[in-house]
Design a protein around this motif. Sequence first.
Motif, PDB file in Angstrom:
ATOM      1  N   GLN A 119      64.578  44.763 -40.984  1.00  0.00           N
ATOM      2  CA  GLN A 119      66.024  45.210 -41.215  1.00  0.00           C
ATOM      3  C   GLN A 119      66.871  44.145 -41.338  1.00  0.00           C
ATOM      4  OE1 GLN A 119      67.718  47.916 -38.272  1.00  0.00           O
ATOM      5  NE2 GLN A 119      69.024  48.822 -39.903  1.00  0.00           N
ATOM      6  N   LEU A 120      66.749  43.165 -40.263  1.00  0.00           N
ATOM      7  CA  LEU A 120      67.560  41.951 -40.095  1.00  0.00           C
ATOM      8  C   LEU A 120      67.418  41.068 -41.438  1.00  0.00           C
ATOM      9  CD1 LEU A 120      67.266  41.144 -36.439  1.00  0.00           C
ATOM     10  CD2 LEU A 120      69.297  41.887 -37.663  1.00  0.00           C
ATOM     11  N   HIS A 121      66.213  41.073 -41.968  1.00  0.00           N
ATOM     12  CA  HIS A 121      65.739  40.420 -43.374  1.00  0.00           C
ATOM     13  C   HIS A 121      66.552  40.923 -44.519  1.00  0.00           C
ATOM     14  CE1 HIS A 121      63.592  38.553 -46.597  1.00  0.00           C
ATOM     15  NE2 HIS A 121      63.400  37.383 -45.691  1.00  0.00           N
ATOM     16  N   ASP A 122      66.542  42.370 -44.418  1.00  0.00           N
ATOM     17  CA  ASP A 122      67.258  43.123 -45.574  1.00  0.00           C
ATOM     18  C   ASP A 122      68.783  42.815 -45.570  1.00  0.00           C
ATOM     19  OD1 ASP A 122      64.871  44.025 -46.438  1.00  0.00           O
ATOM     20  OD2 ASP A 122      65.014  46.135 -45.600  1.00  0.00           O
ATOM     21  N   GLU A 123      69.173  42.858 -44.479  1.00  0.00           N
ATOM     22  CA  GLU A 123      70.653  42.652 -44.145  1.00  0.00           C
ATOM     23  C   GLU A 123      71.022  41.186 -44.612  1.00  0.00           C
ATOM     24  OE1 GLU A 123      71.749  43.843 -40.159  1.00  0.00           O
ATOM     25  OE2 GLU A 123      71.024  46.037 -40.455  1.00  0.00           O
ATOM     26  N   GLY A 124      70.224  40.101 -44.713  1.00  0.00           N
ATOM     27  CA  GLY A 124      70.644  39.014 -45.098  1.00  0.00           C
ATOM     28  C   GLY A 124      70.733  37.892 -44.343  1.00  0.00           C
ATOM     29  N   TYR A 125      70.282  38.375 -43.037  1.00  0.00           N
ATOM     30  CA  TYR A 125      70.361  36.945 -41.966  1.00  0.00           C
ATOM     31  C   TYR A 125      69.527  35.883 -42.340  1.00  0.00           C
ATOM     32  CZ  TYR A 125      72.729  39.868 -38.516  1.00  0.00           C
ATOM     33  OH  TYR A 125      73.842  40.408 -37.748  1.00  0.00           O
ATOM     34  N   ARG A 126      70.101  34.598 -42.247  1.00  0.00           N
ATOM     35  CA  ARG A 126      69.444  33.281 -42.769  1.00  0.00           C
ATOM     36  C   ARG A 126      68.654  32.867 -41.746  1.00  0.00           C
ATOM     37  NH1 ARG A 126      69.910  33.098 -47.842  1.00  0.00           N
ATOM     38  NH2 ARG A 126      69.612  30.715 -47.269  1.00  0.00           N
ATOM     39  N   GLY A 127      68.836  33.272 -40.489  1.00  0.00           N
ATOM     40  CA  GLY A 127      68.002  32.739 -39.356  1.00  0.00           C
ATOM     41  C   GLY A 127      68.008  33.464 -38.183  1.00  0.00           C
ATOM     42  N   LEU A 128      67.288  33.476 -37.236  1.00  0.00           N
ATOM     43  CA  LEU A 128      67.294  34.189 -35.731  1.00  0.00           C
ATOM     44  C   LEU A 128      66.621  33.178 -34.768  1.00  0.00           C
ATOM     45  CD1 LEU A 128      65.620  37.857 -36.955  1.00  0.00           C
ATOM     46  CD2 LEU A 128      68.132  37.091 -36.676  1.00  0.00           C
ATOM     47  N   ASN A 129      67.333  33.429 -33.536  1.00  0.00           N
ATOM     48  CA  ASN A 129      66.689  33.095 -32.266  1.00  0.00           C
ATOM     49  C   ASN A 129      65.984  34.117 -31.719  1.00  0.00           C
ATOM     50  OD1 ASN A 129      69.276  30.604 -31.874  1.00  0.00           O
ATOM     51  ND2 ASN A 129      67.335  29.982 -32.033  1.00  0.00           N
ATOM     52  N   VAL A 167      56.704  38.223 -31.787  1.00  0.00           N
ATOM     53  CA  VAL A 167      57.369  37.662 -33.087  1.00  0.00           C
ATOM     54  C   VAL A 167      56.324  36.749 -34.045  1.00  0.00           C
ATOM     55  CG1 VAL A 167      59.171  36.121 -34.058  1.00  0.00           C
ATOM     56  CG2 VAL A 167      59.781  38.005 -32.498  1.00  0.00           C
ATOM     57  N   ALA A 168      55.751  35.873 -33.234  1.00  0.00           N
ATOM     58  CA  ALA A 168      54.710  34.902 -33.825  1.00  0.00           C
ATOM     59  C   ALA A 168      53.718  35.589 -34.697  1.00  0.00           C
ATOM     60  CB  ALA A 168      53.884  34.205 -32.671  1.00  0.00           C
ATOM     61  N   LYS A 169      53.381  36.948 -34.293  1.00  0.00           N
ATOM     62  CA  LYS A 169      52.239  37.650 -35.013  1.00  0.00           C
ATOM     63  C   LYS A 169      52.994  38.356 -36.180  1.00  0.00           C
ATOM     64  CE  LYS A 169      50.218  38.995 -30.715  1.00  0.00           C
ATOM     65  NZ  LYS A 169      50.105  40.152 -29.595  1.00  0.00           N
ATOM     66  N   LEU A 170      54.297  38.381 -36.208  1.00  0.00           N
ATOM     67  CA  LEU A 170      54.794  39.236 -37.272  1.00  0.00           C
ATOM     68  C   LEU A 170      55.478  38.091 -38.583  1.00  0.00           C
ATOM     69  CD1 LEU A 170      56.773  41.811 -35.197  1.00  0.00           C
ATOM     70  CD2 LEU A 170      54.650  42.186 -36.676  1.00  0.00           C
ATOM     71  N   CYS A 171      55.343  36.733 -38.075  1.00  0.00           N
ATOM     72  CA  CYS A 171      55.901  35.815 -39.323  1.00  0.00           C
ATOM     73  C   CYS A 171      54.868  35.704 -40.440  1.00  0.00           C
ATOM     74  CB  CYS A 171      55.995  34.513 -38.360  1.00  0.00           C
ATOM     75  SG  CYS A 171      57.307  34.425 -37.093  1.00  0.00           S
ATOM     76  N   VAL A 172      55.442  35.295 -41.502  1.00  0.00           N
ATOM     77  CA  VAL A 172      54.524  34.965 -42.684  1.00  0.00           C
ATOM     78  C   VAL A 172      53.734  33.665 -42.754  1.00  0.00           C
ATOM     79  CG1 VAL A 172      55.841  36.491 -44.438  1.00  0.00           C
ATOM     80  CG2 VAL A 172      56.586  33.918 -44.164  1.00  0.00           C
ATOM     81  N   SER A 173      54.502  32.671 -41.848  1.00  0.00           N
ATOM     82  CA  SER A 173      53.812  31.436 -41.452  1.00  0.00           C
ATOM     83  C   SER A 173      54.440  31.263 -39.928  1.00  0.00           C
ATOM     84  CB  SER A 173      53.886  30.242 -42.524  1.00  0.00           C
ATOM     85  OG  SER A 173      55.412  29.901 -42.552  1.00  0.00           O
ATOM     86  N   VAL A 174      53.797  29.908 -39.288  1.00  0.00           N
ATOM     87  CA  VAL A 174      54.181  29.667 -37.994  1.00  0.00           C
ATOM     88  C   VAL A 174      53.900  28.138 -38.103  1.00  0.00           C
ATOM     89  CG1 VAL A 174      53.744  29.834 -35.646  1.00  0.00           C
ATOM     90  CG2 VAL A 174      53.789  31.857 -36.717  1.00  0.00           C
ATOM     91  N   SER A 175      55.033  27.321 -37.517  1.00  0.00           N
ATOM     92  CA  SER A 175      54.763  25.863 -37.401  1.00  0.00           C
ATOM     93  C   SER A 175      53.590  25.344 -36.823  1.00  0.00           C
ATOM     94  CB  SER A 175      56.105  25.285 -36.894  1.00  0.00           C
ATOM     95  OG  SER A 175      56.295  25.650 -35.697  1.00  0.00           O
ATOM     96  N   GLU A 176      53.390  24.296 -36.565  1.00  0.00           N
ATOM     97  CA  GLU A 176      52.347  23.730 -35.734  1.00  0.00           C
ATOM     98  C   GLU A 176      52.610  23.836 -34.314  1.00  0.00           C
ATOM     99  OE1 GLU A 176      50.538  19.925 -36.523  1.00  0.00           O
ATOM    100  OE2 GLU A 176      49.225  19.904 -34.568  1.00  0.00           O
ATOM    101  N   ARG A 177      53.911  23.307 -33.908  1.00  0.00           N
ATOM    102  CA  ARG A 177      54.201  23.346 -32.555  1.00  0.00           C
ATOM    103  C   ARG A 177      54.405  24.796 -32.008  1.00  0.00           C
ATOM    104  NH1 ARG A 177      60.257  20.517 -33.259  1.00  0.00           N
ATOM    105  NH2 ARG A 177      61.027  22.229 -34.601  1.00  0.00           N
ATOM    106  N   THR A 184      62.310  30.549 -33.055  1.00  0.00           N
ATOM    107  CA  THR A 184      63.403  30.382 -34.154  1.00  0.00           C
ATOM    108  C   THR A 184      62.735  31.003 -35.508  1.00  0.00           C
ATOM    109  OG1 THR A 184      64.234  28.074 -32.947  1.00  0.00           O
ATOM    110  CG2 THR A 184      64.677  28.426 -35.168  1.00  0.00           C
ATOM    111  N   LEU A 185      63.504  31.501 -36.150  1.00  0.00           N
ATOM    112  CA  LEU A 185      62.866  32.158 -37.349  1.00  0.00           C
ATOM    113  C   LEU A 185      63.900  31.788 -38.341  1.00  0.00           C
ATOM    114  CD1 LEU A 185      62.095  35.799 -36.163  1.00  0.00           C
ATOM    115  CD2 LEU A 185      60.575  34.027 -36.685  1.00  0.00           C
ATOM    116  N   LEU A 186      63.142  31.194 -39.342  1.00  0.00           N
ATOM    117  CA  LEU A 186      63.778  30.763 -40.721  1.00  0.00           C
ATOM    118  C   LEU A 186      63.520  31.543 -41.736  1.00  0.00           C
ATOM    119  CD1 LEU A 186      62.716  28.142 -39.248  1.00  0.00           C
ATOM    120  CD2 LEU A 186      64.015  27.183 -40.917  1.00  0.00           C
ATOM    121  N   ARG A 187      64.471  32.247 -42.579  1.00  0.00           N
ATOM    122  CA  ARG A 187      64.300  33.158 -43.793  1.00  0.00           C
ATOM    123  C   ARG A 187      63.657  32.612 -44.833  1.00  0.00           C
ATOM    124  NH1 ARG A 187      67.231  37.379 -45.136  1.00  0.00           N
ATOM    125  NH2 ARG A 187      67.112  38.022 -47.377  1.00  0.00           N
ATOM    126  N   VAL A 188      62.478  33.198 -45.506  1.00  0.00           N
ATOM    127  CA  VAL A 188      61.888  32.966 -46.421  1.00  0.00           C
ATOM    128  C   VAL A 188      62.079  34.301 -47.506  1.00  0.00           C
ATOM    129  CG1 VAL A 188      60.427  30.984 -45.823  1.00  0.00           C
ATOM    130  CG2 VAL A 188      59.589  33.215 -45.418  1.00  0.00           C
TER     131      VAL A 188
END
Length: 270
Positions: free
Chosen positions: A50-60, A69-79, A88-92
């Motif tokens: 929903q937050l993605h649909d609403e246009g949020y650019r990033g989330l803490n 949340v880590a399991k719900l990301c399309v990708s996750v950084s090494e750290r 931290t979530l970045l919109r793609v």
Amino acid sequence: MTDRYAVIGHPIAHSKSPLIHAQFARETAQDLVYDAVDVDPETLPFALRQLHDEGYRGLNVTQPHKTEVAKLCVSVSERAQQAGAVNTLLRVDNGWQGDNSDGDGLMRDLARLGYAIAGQRVLVLGAGGAVRGILGPLLAARPALLVVSNRNPWKPEALAEEFKEYGSVVPRTHLALKGDRYDLILNATSAGLSGTLPRLPGQLLADGGACYDLSYGAAAEPFRRWAETQKAARFADGLGMLVEQAATSFALWRGVRPPTADVLQALRAR
Ligand SMILES: NC(=O)c1ccc[n+]([C@@H]2O[C@H](COP(=O)([O-])OP(=O)(O)OC[C@H]3O[C@@H](n4cnc5c(N)ncnc54)[C@H](OP(=O)(O)O)[C@@H]3O)[C@@H](O)[C@H]2O)c1
């Protein structure tokens, strides 16, 4: 349209993130709004969509969602993979990219305070989510010794095994620390939230040794008092880490690192 960001957690009313990011935005002349959104764990996947649909650019992301949340990301950084947690979530286009700024936040705050890690004997108390986020950066800073001790003795053993490709983590129980001497002791337990501290042997600090509590406010008081009884040369709480990790998230979203000194001063004054 003004870019929108938010912190999600449950509960969330206590979060200092909206205040911190509003000040970062002012200081870097960025046009953005930053909300706090209470997300029940049961509705987390739906809320992220929903937050993605609403246009949020990033989330803490704060507790209790950092692991899920880590399991719900399309990708996750090494750290973030190393930490097993995302803050931290970045919109793609097709969802959210996960990252973790906690370790970077701690290292920047230690540098700001002039606390050295290289060549030092470092003790970390606790073996929870925060410790998973800071072990990689601490090892990368090349301490002479890095010991992790915890109430549940199995967790440091597991962390030592998991992080062995990055360097040596020595697992201990609190009791087995007797006779050790450390240049820096980091309290990464949540015991302070209930006004306590793990029971520790005396004389753990080397002459001139320093203490740092990842907690802040009232939760840092038990360790601050202990540090005083141990004649620590220096003590700092984790408010600086909170501000630095927020600045790292802001920089990931906006491409500009905000100054942190005024925000930290404003939070201390509150
Ligand atoms: N400043 C910042 O930006 C920042 C960022 C992240 C975290 N933090 C702070 O760091 C602390 C730890 O967070 P976390 O996410 O790692 O929590 P967590 O995953 O719940 O882990 C809690 C840790 O504290 C230990 N513990 C809890 N109560 C204890 C007690 N009464 N006696 C001894 N040990 C106790 C636990 O030991 P067991 O394994 O034996 O249960 C575990 O190692 C929190 O206070 C949090 O606010 C600060």
